[in-house]
Design a protein around this motif. Structure first.
Motif, PDB file in Angstrom:
ATOM      1  N   TYR A 631      -9.358  -3.613  12.637  1.00 48.67           N
ATOM      2  CA  TYR A 631      -9.439  -2.349  12.520  1.00 48.67           C
ATOM      3  C   TYR A 631      -8.296  -2.102  11.611  1.00 48.67           C
ATOM      4  N   ARG A 633      -6.686   1.686  10.357  1.00 50.08           N
ATOM      5  CA  ARG A 633      -7.101   3.390  10.316  1.00 50.08           C
ATOM      6  C   ARG A 633      -7.111   3.883   8.801  1.00 50.08           C
ATOM      7  N   ASP A 634      -6.295   3.279   7.927  1.00 47.17           N
ATOM      8  CA  ASP A 634      -6.180   3.722   6.550  1.00 47.17           C
ATOM      9  C   ASP A 634      -6.382   2.484   5.715  1.00 47.17           C
ATOM     10  N   THR A 643     -11.278   4.684   6.981  1.00 45.68           N
ATOM     11  CA  THR A 643     -10.969   3.892   8.244  1.00 45.68           C
ATOM     12  C   THR A 643     -11.989   2.760   8.107  1.00 45.68           C
ATOM     13  N   GLU A 645     -13.625  -0.744  10.518  1.00 44.20           N
ATOM     14  CA  GLU A 645     -13.639  -1.440  11.737  1.00 44.20           C
ATOM     15  C   GLU A 645     -14.921  -2.296  11.632  1.00 44.20           C
ATOM     16  N   ALA A 670     -17.087   1.369  11.905  1.00 41.02           N
ATOM     17  CA  ALA A 670     -16.561   2.608  11.375  1.00 41.02           C
ATOM     18  C   ALA A 670     -17.738   3.667  11.337  1.00 41.02           C
TER      19      ALA A 670
END
Length: 721
Positions: A631, A633-634, A643, A645, A670
């Protein structure tokens, strides 16, 4: 077999020397205890009138490399013949074991006739026949024979084996290392399925033999019905080749080949394929033309002398989606390299050339870099009386692009490292270095993030990069029974700066990840082009629990504090603020069958997860489960920096003896989420037979490549493939 005759007679004489009717024998045969012959038995008698020697009871005859065992052996001296009866076992020099009820052998057990023969080969395969004739020490001809590599059922030995070959005549030629069948019938579970007038395969002493390998039958939504039929060719002891026609109903025939060779100073191999198909545009619509599609891949390494070696890796394809289409590789970038490498003492040098091929839709070949030369040299000096040592590094890089910026770089650095351990166990290290960089760039980019923004301008730039760091560690160790506990605080102070031009080209520091691997260090950028400037304090704590059996659990937690609010790191990296994100690494390995690693980056303001990587492996080679999760986030290294994931699972389970099921699955989590690819299969594999049935699914579309579903079937008859 005269030496054996003399041995038998000599043994008979020794065993009966004190028996009255032998005490007055006219003349004892000449005694010759030949070194290559041994003989033993419980009872031995000699019939002078018939000129025979009879041995009974656990009889064993060793003649050279052959061993003969039987309940009874009769040796005919005038005929120079041994007849063995009852539980006869003949051990050949190759490791093959011959069982029979009766054998009649001559010429040092090399020729003769055998009734009700059974052979256990060195690879545990079996052959049985009604009768056999040993023509010489290498050739044995058998009639009414059956061959199989399958073991008999322990509960029901009369039950037919999984597969076997029956033939009117079988010839085993050890000199040619072959087993040849005439009028052969293949049976599965006792049912005839195929007849052939001639069939041959290598005997168990052969490591390699030319012939067909395991075929694969499949059904693909892109290629249609397909058949892969590989043929293996032994060219010589040091080289071989495999040719694989891939016949499909939608795309015609693809021809693939692999070549391998060992030479006196190294080895190399190549594989490639080619096909002639309809040309398609990015919307997967045929244009009406035909085109060749192909790939080539290879690698090799060769030793020049004790110091130097050279090698290469090459991987190229004619079409961006060809490798995915034929399930050759899922790489997005292909790298080819040639290199010359040397190491002597504390000196290491490598000269390389690189070529890249991008396969994504965003890749532009004219903007892809070509590296004609990249030389890296490093030297680490011997420690002095205080433990300090000097180091020298030199780096020269040439990068060329057809329609974008070219870069030449020369870098030279020197450093000094001093370690010190106090009397109470504190560990200190001091590092200092000075690096000088010289750049010459052509067609400088107006926007470094846009490879097409070349200005046509050329420029030199130069800089010096001084760096100083001090690191302190203080490990505390405690023994509690069979467990050792370790707590180690770590603090590192670092200062580095750039003197001179700060706007230099950036070629090798384009991607960046902040995690436990670069929490400590003088420069957390990858490569040399970007420099982390200013003063910062890196600190963390490393804790661990270690068991006597080798299991352990460790945890690292750390953070970095920068003296400046402007750290020059991009947003989303975790180092863009004065106080960095927290990074952790948790590793649990209590036993060989369990491994758990979790790396995280936690936002320092909100204490939310900014990055999370999990890798778990449970089980053995027969039963296992793997879980991977990531994962971000950025994602500063992605095309969209959005993102990311993703989860990946893979597993295998033994559902019964010889049976196993396996599979893997990857999914993008994502946004709304979507499946990426997956595979599930079932496999049977025992000592003589194997097959697999597999379903593979790709859910993504790439220009002329649609989502694909493939069902494949593979069968193996051991030891034939």
């Amino acid at each position: 077999m005269k030496s054996l005759a003399r041995l038998l007679l000599a043994t008979t004489f020794l065993c009966t020397a004190f028996v009255p009717h032998f005490a007055h024998a006219e003349k004892t045969p000449e005694l010759d205890f030949a070194k290559e012959s041994l003989f033993s038995a419980k009872n031995i008698t000699y019939d002078k009138e018939d000129q025979t020697v009879e041995a009974t009871g656990e009889v064993e005859v060793v003649q050279g490399d052959r061993v003969l065992k039987a309940d009874k052996i009769i040796y005919d001296i005038p005929g120079d013949t041994i007849r063995a009866e009852g539980n006869v076992v003949l051990l050949e020099p190759t490791g093959d074991v011959v069982f029979a009820e009766e054998m009649e052998l001559q010429n040092e057990l090399k020729i003769g006739a055998i009734r009700d023969i059974r052979i256990l080969f060195s690879d545990q395969s079996r052959l049985a026949a009604h009768e056999a004739i040993k023509m010489d020490e290498n050739r044995t001809i058998m009639t009414k024979a059956v061959f199989s590599t399958c073991r008999l059922c322990e509960k029901d030995p009369e039950r037919p084996v999984l597969w076997q070959v029956k033939a009117e005549e079988v010839e085993h030629d050890r000199a040619e290392q072959s087993v040849t069948y005439k009028n052969a019938v293949f049976e599965f579970f006792g049912v005839p399925v195929m007849y052939t007038p001639y069939f041959s395969h290598p005997d168990p002493t052969v490591d390699r033999e030319s012939g067909f390998l395991s075929p694969k039958v499949y059904d693909s939504s892109i290629l249609g019905y397909g058949l892969k039929l590989p043929y293996y060719i032994v060219i010589s002891e040091d080289k071989d080749m495999t040719i694989t026609p891939n016949i499909t109903t939608k795309e015609g025939v693809q021809l693939a080949a692999q070549y391998r060779q060992a030479v006196s100073n190294g080895r190399f191999k190549f594989d490639g394929s080619a096909t002639y198909v309809d040309e398609r545009n990015n919307q997967n619509v045929t244009t009406g033309d035909k085109e060749f599609q192909s790939h080539i891949r290879g690698d090799g390494q060769f030793q020049i002398d004790d110091t130097w070696l050279w090698g290469f890796d090459v991987f190229r394809t004619s079409n961006d989606t060809y490798l995915d289409k034929y399930d050759i590789s899922d790489d997005d970038t292909l790298t080819s390299r040639a290199y010359l490498q040397g190491q002597r003492g504390r000196n290491f040098s490598v000269l390389s050339a690189y070529s890249f091929q991008g396969l994504t839709e965003a890749d532009v070949s004219s903007e892809t870099p070509f590296v004609p030369a990249w030389w890296d040299y490093s030297y680490v000096g011997e420690p002095n009386d205080f433990g300090g040592r000097a180091s020298v590094n030199m780096d020269t890089l040439l990068i060329y692009r057809e329609d974008s910026q070219d870069t030449n770089r020369l870098s030279l650095s020197g450093g000094y490292h001093i370690p010190y351990t106090t009397s109470n166990g504190q560990v200190l290290s001091f590092d200092t270095s000075l690096r000088g960089d010289l750049y010459y760039a052509r067609n400088i980019l107006a926007d470094p993030s846009d490879p097409s923004s070349g200005t046509g301008q050329n420029a030199f730039s130069a800089r010096a990069v001084p760096s100083v760091s001090v690191e302190w560690k203080y490990p505390f160790v405690r023994q509690a029974g069979s467990v050792r506990q370790v707590v180690e605080p770590i603090v590192e102070g670092v200062w580095s700066d750039v003197i001179g031009d700060e706007d230099t080209p950036n070629e090798d520091s384009l991607s960046f990840e902040f995690d436990d691997t670069n929490l400590f260090g003088s420069n957390r950028f990858a490569g040399l082009d970007e420099v982390e400037k200013g003063a910062r304090l890196n600190y963390g704590i490393n804790m661990g629990v270690y068991g006597e059996s080798g299991g352990y659990t460790t945890l690292l937690v750390g953070q970095s504090i920068h003296s400046d609010k402007n750290t020059s790191f991009p947003d989303g990296t975790g180092l863009e603020d004065q106080f960095s994100d927290f990074v952790t690494r948790l590793e649990i390995r209590p036993a060989s069958y369990l491994q758990f690693i979790n790396r995280t980056r936690i936002n320092h303001d909100k204490l939310s997860i900014a990055r999370n990587e999990l890798d778990m492996k449970v089980g053995t080679s027969k039963n296992y489960f793997d879980l991977g999760y990531v994962y971000l986030r950025d994602d500063p290294n992605g095309l969209t920096q959005d993102t990311r994931e993703e989860v990946y699972v893979e597993g295998k389970v033994e559902i019964a003896e010889f049976w196993s099921a396996y599979g893997n699955y990857r999914r993008n989590l994502a946004g709304t989420g979507n499946s990426v690819d997956g595979r599930i299969g079932i496999e049977y594999l025992d000592e003589c037979f194997g097959f697999s049935l597999e379903l593979k699914k790709s859910f993504t579309r790439d220009r002329d490549l649609e989502p694909d579903t493939t069902i494949g079937f593979n069968i193996r008859l051991l030891p034939f493939n």
